[in-house]
Write an enzyme that holds these catalytic residues in place. Sequence first.
Site, PDB file in Angstrom:
ATOM      1  N   LYS A 160       0.772  -1.200   0.047  1.00 59.33           N
ATOM      2  CA  LYS A 160       0.036  -0.048  -0.057  1.00 59.33           C
ATOM      3  C   LYS A 160       0.813   1.115  -0.060  1.00 59.33           C
ATOM      4  O   LYS A 160       1.920   1.237   0.819  1.00 59.33           O
ATOM      5  CB  LYS A 160      -1.006  -0.021   1.270  1.00 59.33           C
TER       6      LYS A 160
ATOM      7  N   LYS B  50       5.764   3.100   8.051  1.00 61.71           N
ATOM      8  CA  LYS B  50       4.456   4.212   8.393  1.00 61.71           C
ATOM      9  C   LYS B  50       3.172   3.383   8.489  1.00 61.71           C
ATOM     10  O   LYS B  50       2.501   3.377   9.369  1.00 61.71           O
ATOM     11  CB  LYS B  50       4.346   5.262   7.405  1.00 61.71           C
TER      12      LYS B  50
ATOM     13  N   LYS C 112       5.302   1.898  -3.204  1.00 64.05           N
ATOM     14  CA  LYS C 112       5.372   3.263  -3.608  1.00 64.05           C
ATOM     15  C   LYS C 112       5.587   3.236  -5.139  1.00 64.05           C
ATOM     16  O   LYS C 112       6.053   1.917  -5.567  1.00 64.05           O
ATOM     17  CB  LYS C 112       6.453   3.951  -3.100  1.00 64.05           C
TER      18      LYS C 112
ATOM     19  N   ASP D  94      -0.130  10.543  -4.631  1.00 62.78           N
ATOM     20  CA  ASP D  94       0.801  11.177  -4.051  1.00 62.78           C
ATOM     21  C   ASP D  94       1.162  12.522  -4.703  1.00 62.78           C
ATOM     22  O   ASP D  94       0.412  13.014  -5.426  1.00 62.78           O
ATOM     23  CB  ASP D  94       2.147  10.414  -3.940  1.00 62.78           C
TER      24      ASP D  94
ATOM     25  N   ASN E 282      -3.726  20.902   1.202  1.00 65.81           N
ATOM     26  CA  ASN E 282      -4.697  20.092   1.992  1.00 65.81           C
ATOM     27  C   ASN E 282      -4.173  20.016   3.251  1.00 65.81           C
ATOM     28  O   ASN E 282      -5.111  20.146   4.206  1.00 65.81           O
ATOM     29  CB  ASN E 282      -4.622  18.748   1.187  1.00 65.81           C
TER      30      ASN E 282
HETATM   31  P1  NDP Z   1      -0.507  20.428  -1.521  1.00 61.10           P
HETATM   32  O1  NDP Z   1      -0.102  20.488  -2.957  1.00 61.10           O
HETATM   33  O2  NDP Z   1      -2.123  20.559  -1.320  1.00 61.10           O
HETATM   34  O3  NDP Z   1       0.058  21.748  -0.730  1.00 61.10           O
HETATM   35  C1  NDP Z   1       1.535  21.910  -0.477  1.00 61.10           C
HETATM   36  C2  NDP Z   1       1.654  23.349   0.002  1.00 61.10           C
HETATM   37  O4  NDP Z   1       2.983  23.576   0.382  1.00 61.10           O
HETATM   38  C3  NDP Z   1       1.183  24.486  -0.903  1.00 61.10           C
HETATM   39  O5  NDP Z   1       0.817  25.483  -0.315  1.00 61.10           O
HETATM   40  C4  NDP Z   1       2.428  24.652  -1.479  1.00 61.10           C
HETATM   41  O6  NDP Z   1       2.688  26.119  -2.027  1.00 61.10           O
HETATM   42  C5  NDP Z   1       3.274  24.749  -0.516  1.00 61.10           C
HETATM   43  N1  NDP Z   1       4.811  24.677  -0.678  1.00 61.10           N
HETATM   44  C6  NDP Z   1       5.333  23.717  -1.754  1.00 61.10           C
HETATM   45  N2  NDP Z   1       6.484  23.942  -1.613  1.00 61.10           N
HETATM   46  C7  NDP Z   1       6.884  24.832  -0.935  1.00 61.10           C
HETATM   47  C8  NDP Z   1       8.015  25.506  -0.469  1.00 61.10           C
HETATM   48  N3  NDP Z   1       9.273  25.275  -0.954  1.00 61.10           N
HETATM   49  N4  NDP Z   1       8.008  26.383   0.377  1.00 61.10           N
HETATM   50  C9  NDP Z   1       6.717  27.013   1.007  1.00 61.10           C
HETATM   51  N5  NDP Z   1       5.618  26.400   0.661  1.00 61.10           N
HETATM   52  C10 NDP Z   1       5.745  25.236  -0.301  1.00 61.10           C
HETATM   53  O7  NDP Z   1       0.152  19.239  -0.741  1.00 61.10           O
HETATM   54  P2  NDP Z   1      -0.551  18.677   0.637  1.00 61.10           P
HETATM   55  O8  NDP Z   1      -1.103  19.359   1.300  1.00 61.10           O
HETATM   56  O9  NDP Z   1      -1.420  17.167   0.116  1.00 61.10           O
HETATM   57  O10 NDP Z   1       1.059  17.987   1.033  1.00 61.10           O
HETATM   58  C11 NDP Z   1       1.689  18.665   1.630  1.00 61.10           C
HETATM   59  C12 NDP Z   1       2.891  17.941   2.292  1.00 61.10           C
HETATM   60  O11 NDP Z   1       2.391  16.615   3.122  1.00 61.10           O
HETATM   61  C13 NDP Z   1       3.753  16.824   1.314  1.00 61.10           C
HETATM   62  O12 NDP Z   1       4.983  16.666   1.592  1.00 61.10           O
HETATM   63  C14 NDP Z   1       3.087  15.612   1.143  1.00 61.10           C
HETATM   64  O13 NDP Z   1       4.044  14.531   0.563  1.00 61.10           O
HETATM   65  C15 NDP Z   1       2.645  15.185   2.752  1.00 61.10           C
HETATM   66  N6  NDP Z   1       1.597  14.507   2.750  1.00 61.10           N
HETATM   67  C16 NDP Z   1       0.278  14.501   2.387  1.00 61.10           C
HETATM   68  C17 NDP Z   1      -0.792  13.769   2.382  1.00 61.10           C
HETATM   69  C18 NDP Z   1      -1.911  14.049   2.174  1.00 61.10           C
HETATM   70  O14 NDP Z   1      -3.031  13.130   2.562  1.00 61.10           O
HETATM   71  N7  NDP Z   1      -2.335  15.018   1.263  1.00 61.10           N
HETATM   72  C19 NDP Z   1      -0.432  12.315   3.463  1.00 61.10           C
HETATM   73  C20 NDP Z   1       0.794  12.488   4.080  1.00 61.10           C
HETATM   74  C21 NDP Z   1       1.891  13.358   3.712  1.00 61.10           C
HETATM   75  P3  NDP Z   1       2.344  26.501  -3.628  1.00 61.10           P
HETATM   76  O15 NDP Z   1       1.038  26.539  -4.158  1.00 61.10           O
HETATM   77  O16 NDP Z   1       3.252  27.706  -3.814  1.00 61.10           O
HETATM   78  O17 NDP Z   1       3.121  25.312  -4.408  1.00 61.10           O
END
Ligand code: NDP
Length: 455
Positions: free
Chosen positions: A96, A120, A132, A172, A247
């Site tokens: 998974k 995890k 993955k 992802d 998110n």
């Molecule tokens: P999103 O794409 O919804 O949001 C990512 C956010 O981070 C955006 O606001 C983006 O801004 C910002 N961001 C990206 N790069 C940078 C940077 N260099 N500096 C500052 N801000 C930045 O992704 P998610 O919220 O889904 O995921 C966020 C993290 O959580 C990732 O690492 C993901 O792998 C991890 N994660 C997510 C899960 C999920 O269920 N969604 C589960 C487990 C882990 P901008 O719009 O400018 O790109």
Amino acid sequence: MSKVEFKTAYAARVFDEFLAKNPNQPEYAEAAQGILLSIEQFVAKNPKYEEQKLLERFLEPERFIQFKVVWTDDKGKIQVNRGFRCQYNSAIGPYKGGLRFHPSVNASIIKFLGLEQTLKNSLTTLPMGGGKGGSDFDPKGKSDVEIMRFCQSFMTELYRHIGPDTDVPAGDIGVGGREVGYMFGQYKRIRDEHTGVLTGKGLTFGGSLARTEATGYGLCYYTEEALKVILNTSFKGKTVIISGSGNVAIYATEKATQLGAKVIALSDSNGYIVDEEGIKLDVVKQIKEVERGRIKDYVAKAGRGKYFEDKNGSKGIWTVKADIALPCATQNEINLDSAKALVANGVIAVCEGANMPSTPEAQEYFINNNVLYGPAKAANAGGVATSGLEMSQNSERLSWTFEEVDKKLHDIMVNIFYNCYENSKEFGKNKYDLMTGANIGGFKKVAEAMLAQGL
Ligand code: NDP
């Protein structure tokens, strides 16, 4: 990768062999090294693991599939990409883990993510093995039809390797509801079956309520329990900074606020906002989820707060004074300098919503300076846990209510915390070190299942 000294001869030997077998795979090697360092003392206390070559067996993926993905773009030109699926470990359940579509994707990154996912998923207490996959395909700037053609071509090969009891991929980076939908459609067409072969599906065809909220909410459930047990406090009355505004960040803001905290900063890759009165989340949701705008729009729309341009995207926000920091944007967003700034400002807890947001030096700095450190593999496991709950609902042919899923998510996150905490008490550097406990807790269950199943 900085070279480290192992404390046990067995871990040192295994890592040397690992490097010889996996040359030029820096991300994979760094992950393996970190895990070995955390678990070596525990392994040394259990000689059966060395006798059974458990570390060598654990650090070898069960299967690694690489395939070509050929598709035509809107101009009728042929495009060739590379697809991957790493089926890392199935000792405790079907493989998974998500699929990542990003130009940086390669074998090393997919194996590193598969290894981390194995631990995890083990921590969630659900019967899920680790895997993955993904592709070096770049979805940015592609039309909807190009995305569909790519997803169909990708699944035309992947379908033969997956199944609801074999391997259940999810989204992802670069793979959201739209991509999962197209891949599910192609799988169904080829196999002529409607099963829970992918998670993150739309609610009309087997998706789970609360999946959208799960990672952010789960992060706060984990943090709340850790604050209570380790620091004898809670979110109530605390100020919080959260990086990102996607998110995970949005739903972490929602839950932290519900738990009585005041979230005062959010960011995106261009800069960050500070609102000392507390972020108005309805405004952020409107900007980010409806208008797909930038976080700087907040100041005009909310009529308060300040925006700071930040070329590095994730530096300035860590200089804001707050009690708790929840990095929820991206990997390596907190380096040693940022960790020092947070500690100097009196932060008491840093719990990770993003994957690997703190560099190894930053992690160490937090732990050595008595900051409660909640590592990503435990603190953000709520997303995959809820995917596991989606699998259960698909098997039952039932859909649970939001409240049912949320309650299960809460219980899982609290359990994950205690698993980390109990293992850290015995083997961690101090009571703030939940990373050692997360690695040992995840490894222990997989190792016991592997031993029980023989060679
Ligand atoms: P999103 O794409 O919804 O949001 C990512 C956010 O981070 C955006 O606001 C983006 O801004 C910002 N961001 C990206 N790069 C940078 C940077 N260099 N500096 C500052 N801000 C930045 O992704 P998610 O919220 O889904 O995921 C966020 C993290 O959580 C990732 O690492 C993901 O792998 C991890 N994660 C997510 C899960 C999920 O269920 N969604 C589960 C487990 C882990 P901008 O719009 O400018 O790109």
